[in-house]
Write a protein that holds these residues in place. Structure first.
Motif, PDB file in Angstrom:
ATOM      1  N   ASP A 299      32.788  -1.979 -47.037  1.00  0.00           N
ATOM      2  CA  ASP A 299      33.138  -2.659 -48.037  1.00  0.00           C
ATOM      3  C   ASP A 299      34.011  -1.726 -48.927  1.00  0.00           C
ATOM      4  O   ASP A 299      34.586  -0.934 -48.314  1.00  0.00           O
TER       5      ASP A 299
ATOM      6  N   GLU B  13      27.260  -6.167 -45.006  1.00  0.00           N
ATOM      7  CA  GLU B  13      26.748  -5.193 -46.336  1.00  0.00           C
ATOM      8  C   GLU B  13      28.646  -3.879 -45.932  1.00  0.00           C
ATOM      9  O   GLU B  13      28.957  -3.566 -47.003  1.00  0.00           O
ATOM     10  N   TRP B  14      28.579  -3.354 -44.933  1.00  0.00           N
ATOM     11  CA  TRP B  14      29.992  -2.816 -44.385  1.00  0.00           C
ATOM     12  C   TRP B  14      30.463  -3.698 -43.335  1.00  0.00           C
ATOM     13  O   TRP B  14      30.057  -3.958 -42.860  1.00  0.00           O
TER      14      TRP B  14
ATOM     15  N   LYS C 199      29.249 -11.362 -49.173  1.00  0.00           N
ATOM     16  CA  LYS C 199      28.746 -10.107 -49.363  1.00  0.00           C
ATOM     17  C   LYS C 199      26.549 -10.411 -48.687  1.00  0.00           C
ATOM     18  O   LYS C 199      25.805  -9.476 -48.523  1.00  0.00           O
ATOM     19  N   HIS C 200      26.426 -11.654 -48.494  1.00  0.00           N
ATOM     20  CA  HIS C 200      25.241 -11.995 -48.309  1.00  0.00           C
ATOM     21  C   HIS C 200      25.429 -12.335 -46.531  1.00  0.00           C
ATOM     22  O   HIS C 200      23.864 -12.172 -46.016  1.00  0.00           O
TER      23      HIS C 200
END
Length: 171
Positions: free
Chosen positions: A152, A149-150, A145-146
């Protein structure tokens, strides 16, 4: 041949002149950017809206671009974040062009990074770009996730509408 001699194979200049790059990037903005004012998903590609997409050229730039033997282009583009001048988003994906043109036949955003400063977009986006070129997908990296973002658990990319859409039925 002159274009190729000055650039590496992961730079847009290896494949396209400056004018071709701008035309291609405008075409991509039409797919990935916010729809032009008064356009819809079905009308956004009409010529009357092109000037608005052209006006957005300074806000988008290719970080990396390469082409495989099958003719698929892979890209990392740095794009603006709505309402923020200090942050950017990296978009990693692929497209296919009509032969000998900058007309897009197929387009896909594979991942979007979270909002970052430009250097972080370039660094983390380059990691994802290289992985996509090497592996053909980014499935193993989606939990990071870092970096991603998509897609998800709530959003996925719809290749038919060229939009990020809800995975939750009824929305």
């Amino acid at each position: 041949m002159l274009l190729a001699s000055c650039h590496s194979k992961d730079e847009v200049g290896y494949y396209f002149s400056d004018a071709e790059r701008d035309t291609l990037l405008t075409n991509i903005i039409t797919y990935m950017g916010e729809k032009a004012t008064y356009s819809t998903d079905s009308t956004k590609f009409q010529a009357q809206f092109r000037p608005e997409y052209v006006s957005r050229l300074p806000l988008y730039h290719f970080v990396h671009l390469t082409k495989d033997e099958a003719g698929t282009y892979f890209y990392l583009i740095s794009r603006p974040v709505a309402g923020r001048k200090d942050l950017r988003r990296g978009v990693v994906g692929r497209f296919i062009l009509k032969p000998e043109s900058t007309e897009i036949l197929a387009f896909e955003e594979v991942v979007n990074t979270p909002h970052f400063d430009d250097e972080t977009v370039k660094e983390r986006g380059a990691f994802l770009f290289k992985a996509l070129v090497r592996e053909g997908n980014l499935n193993a990296y989606l939990p990071m996730k870092h970096y991603v973002e998509w897609p998800d658990s709530t959003l996925k990319y719809d290749k038919k509408t060229h939009n990020w859409v809800s995975r939750i039925s009824g929305l």
